[in-house]
Design an enzyme around this catalytic site. Structure first.
Site, PDB file in Angstrom:
ATOM      1  N   GLY B  55       0.810  -1.203   0.000  1.00 14.05           N
ATOM      2  CA  GLY B  55       0.000   0.000   0.000  1.00 14.05           C
ATOM      3  C   GLY B  55       0.848   1.261   0.000  1.00 14.05           C
ATOM      4  O   GLY B  55       2.041   1.224   0.314  1.00 14.05           O
ATOM      5  N   SER B  56       0.240   2.381  -0.353  1.00 17.28           N
ATOM      6  CA  SER B  56       0.947   3.665  -0.353  1.00 17.28           C
ATOM      7  C   SER B  56       0.852   4.328   1.025  1.00 17.28           C
ATOM      8  O   SER B  56       0.119   3.872   1.892  1.00 17.28           O
ATOM      9  CB  SER B  56       0.339   4.580  -1.412  1.00 17.28           C
ATOM     10  OG  SER B  56       0.638   4.090  -2.693  1.00 17.28           O
ATOM     11  N   GLY B  57       1.620   5.391   1.204  1.00 16.20           N
ATOM     12  CA  GLY B  57       1.585   6.155   2.447  1.00 16.20           C
ATOM     13  C   GLY B  57       2.783   5.891   3.337  1.00 16.20           C
ATOM     14  O   GLY B  57       2.808   6.331   4.485  1.00 16.20           O
ATOM     15  N   HIS B  58       3.774   5.180   2.806  1.00 14.86           N
ATOM     16  CA  HIS B  58       4.931   4.796   3.616  1.00 14.86           C
ATOM     17  C   HIS B  58       6.261   5.277   3.044  1.00 14.86           C
ATOM     18  O   HIS B  58       7.308   4.714   3.378  1.00 14.86           O
ATOM     19  CB  HIS B  58       4.994   3.271   3.733  1.00 14.86           C
ATOM     20  CG  HIS B  58       3.771   2.620   4.252  1.00 14.86           C
ATOM     21  ND1 HIS B  58       3.297   2.847   5.518  1.00 14.86           N
ATOM     22  CD2 HIS B  58       2.901   1.746   3.681  1.00 14.86           C
ATOM     23  CE1 HIS B  58       2.192   2.126   5.711  1.00 14.86           C
ATOM     24  NE2 HIS B  58       1.927   1.460   4.611  1.00 14.86           N
ATOM     25  N   ASP B 111      -1.658  -8.402   0.602  1.00 14.94           N
ATOM     26  CA  ASP B 111      -0.463  -8.584  -0.233  1.00 14.94           C
ATOM     27  C   ASP B 111      -0.167 -10.067  -0.422  1.00 14.94           C
ATOM     28  O   ASP B 111       0.223 -10.499  -1.508  1.00 14.94           O
ATOM     29  CB  ASP B 111       0.744  -7.887   0.419  1.00 14.94           C
ATOM     30  CG  ASP B 111       0.550  -6.380   0.511  1.00 14.94           C
ATOM     31  OD1 ASP B 111       0.044  -5.784  -0.453  1.00 14.94           O
ATOM     32  OD2 ASP B 111       0.896  -5.797   1.559  1.00 14.94           O
ATOM     33  N   HIS B 220       0.404   1.001  10.098  1.00 11.84           N
ATOM     34  CA  HIS B 220      -0.932   1.423   9.691  1.00 11.84           C
ATOM     35  C   HIS B 220      -1.761   1.772  10.920  1.00 11.84           C
ATOM     36  O   HIS B 220      -2.975   1.847  10.858  1.00 11.84           O
ATOM     37  CB  HIS B 220      -1.647   0.319   8.917  1.00 11.84           C
ATOM     38  CG  HIS B 220      -0.833  -0.246   7.811  1.00 11.84           C
ATOM     39  ND1 HIS B 220      -0.042  -1.355   7.964  1.00 11.84           N
ATOM     40  CD2 HIS B 220      -0.658   0.171   6.548  1.00 11.84           C
ATOM     41  CE1 HIS B 220       0.571  -1.597   6.819  1.00 11.84           C
ATOM     42  NE2 HIS B 220       0.222  -0.697   5.955  1.00 11.84           N
TER      43      HIS B 220
END
Lengths: 339, 339
Positions: B55-58, B111, B220
């Site tokens: 996922g994005s945001g990291h 994932d 998260h």
């Protein structure tokens, strides 16, 4: 106060201790003057020395740019406070190799006064010093009072140019000349959304309403030029580049480097979203973009917000100095970038 | 919500657009699959392929490690959400050069399921795939349920080892072998002080009391193992290394790399203060520290907090792979470090 620290009074010294433990290949403290950080690698004999200095709380600014192709030393002050003249003087003496020393720093009262004094002390030792004060923050004073403008993230560009020139063995006069020429072509403006907390104070330095942002705020929380409602990334990009373009017109055939600098708490994702719009706006105007920098270059601890610095690079010599390799504890530049 | 973005639904695609505009020398999107980011430079013919995804945001995780000496591709999901199996499969196909592909990613349900499916699709094309799931976060499940542990900043170490091995032209079996051996020696634990805000939600994902920190929180915002009163940096360092040492004993003659990772809003100064204590504690135990990493490696947008990852590096082969050069859009390793 949710800061990872021990005694707030030891904040700077413990930070320095950590940095020196982590980067013994890049940095060391000057013996007997722990608040002067110098390069750990060997410096080319006879090179023009370059020293900076300023308050702490802005990593990677200032000491993060001490290293190959950039600075030789940094005088380290307390959080948001100038280092002393004595510390600066010891640094100047350490980096002089007979070719003289450029003192390159942000235009703040304390730093100005102390570097003036340090240069007088150096003069008595027959060390030739030049001073260049970086005043890139266009929001901090109108153009007619340019001498009152503060230095912010544009310092990075100035370090890059001066450092490359010195590494290419330019003499002090030459290093000063290219650096001054660079500064005529560098402007910055910042925007903040949340304040930072000084370790010794423990509470926010100022407040911004939940739905507002402060345009033109300085990296110590100095007041900006206007408070605006929170806006979208694209609108912000247009506003920032618009303000910079007034003083640094950018049009067809011009070449420019952009630095989108996070002030501390702003995610990289958001910096790239803003950069994206800036790149498009400039491409539409026919401006050729050279290698940009997006990340944290001059922070204000946990302040949220960002700044834009633009470096107009039509000048071939400045472009080549900008692209010259550098390798420091917090920054590196290598390889080719599509031109 | 004070985020610099436009439409929250476009957050990831606009971030990617900015990244690709900034780093055309390093990264490009896969034609017809914009959510697969691959290397822009030429990859050694016949090299074992390595793909990650998540996922994005990291940022810099995950795509920031696509590049020379590290990864060949990254499948990019929405914020905190897995990319699809189809996207992963397209990435696998793109990086296979006949030598097979290692899918190296964090152990999260989505994932896992999607990479399983992508590998089945690749299998039908006679592409040999191996999967390695990184489970370095020791706070996410007890050792006896190791299969439930999440992957956090220790992913960086895994990418470094696998990437170096592949760049040295090890075959898929060899790359998997060294990566698995590395993972036995990697453990992480995080601590959060403030939450993050999802662009599509607009409000904090959880709350932590003003005087408390959450030990073991995931990237998260997954719940940690305990809530504690805010503590000093030195005390925190002792707590974190203590928890890691239970599973990864560190004593006289051992060698280890530390990664002190900022989750987003925590100033670099504070990371160095914590690193300083960790370095001292390990030196006292007779542990030899190799080149550390201090900065933002696996973030959670504007979450404040940090994580510690330890990589025990007694193994000479792993040490040499760790020190092998790398150059990506967000990371580089060059030069010598005192040993």
């Amino acid at each position: 106060m949710k800061k990872f620290l021990n005694n707030p009074e030891a904040f700077v010294d413990e930070t320095l201790e950590g940095i020196l433990l982590a980067h013994p290949d890049k940095l060391k403290a000057l013996p007997d003057t722990p608040r002067v950080i110098i390069r750990a690698d060997s410096v080319k004999p006879g090179k023009t020395g370059i020293i900076t200095g300023g308050g702490s709380g802005h990593l990677p600014t200032f000491l993060g740019y001490v290293g190959q192709g950039m600075l030789d030393a940094c005088a380290v002050g307390n959080v948001f406070a100038s280092p002393s003249a004595q510390v600066m003087y010891n640094g100047i003496k350490a980096v002089d190799q007979g070719a003289g020393v450029l003192c390159l720093y942000g235009n703040y009262g304390g730093d100005r006064m102390n570097f003036d004094m340090a240069c007088e002390m150096a003069d008595m030792d027959d060390i030739i010093c030049e001073q260049i004060r970086v005043k890139d923050d266009l929001a901090s004073a109108p153009p007619e009072s340019e001498e009152n403008r503060r230095g912010v993230a544009g310092l990075f560009f100035a370090y890059k140019i001066a450092g490359a020139a010195a590494d290419k063995m330019m003499d002090l006069k030459g290093v000063c000349e290219v650096t001054r020429r660079a500064l005529e072509n560098i402007r910055s403006i910042g925007v903040a959304t949340t304040p930072c907390v000084l370790p010794q104070v423990g509470s926010p330095t100022f407040t911004i309403n939940e739905d507002e942002i402060e345009i033109g705020m300085g990296i110590h929380g100095e007041p900006g030029i206007e408070t605006r409602k929170m806006m979208g990334a694209d609108e912000l990009a247009e506003l920032l580049i618009g303000k910079i373009s007034v003083e640094l017109p950018l049009g067809v055939g011009d070449r420019a480097a952009l630095l989108v600098n996070g002030l501390g708490a702003t995610p990289r994702e958001e910096l790239y979203i803003v950069f994206r719009k800036l790149a498009k706006l400039l491409a539409q105007r026919g401006v050729k973009l050279v290698r940009p920098e997006i990340g944290e270059f001059a922070t204000s601890m946990e302040m949220a917000g960002l700044s834009l610095s633009v470096f107009k690079l039509n000048d071939e010599e400045l472009y080549n100095l900008y692209e010259y390799p550098a390798e420091t504890s917090f920054y590196h530049k290598t390889g080719e970038y599509p031109s």
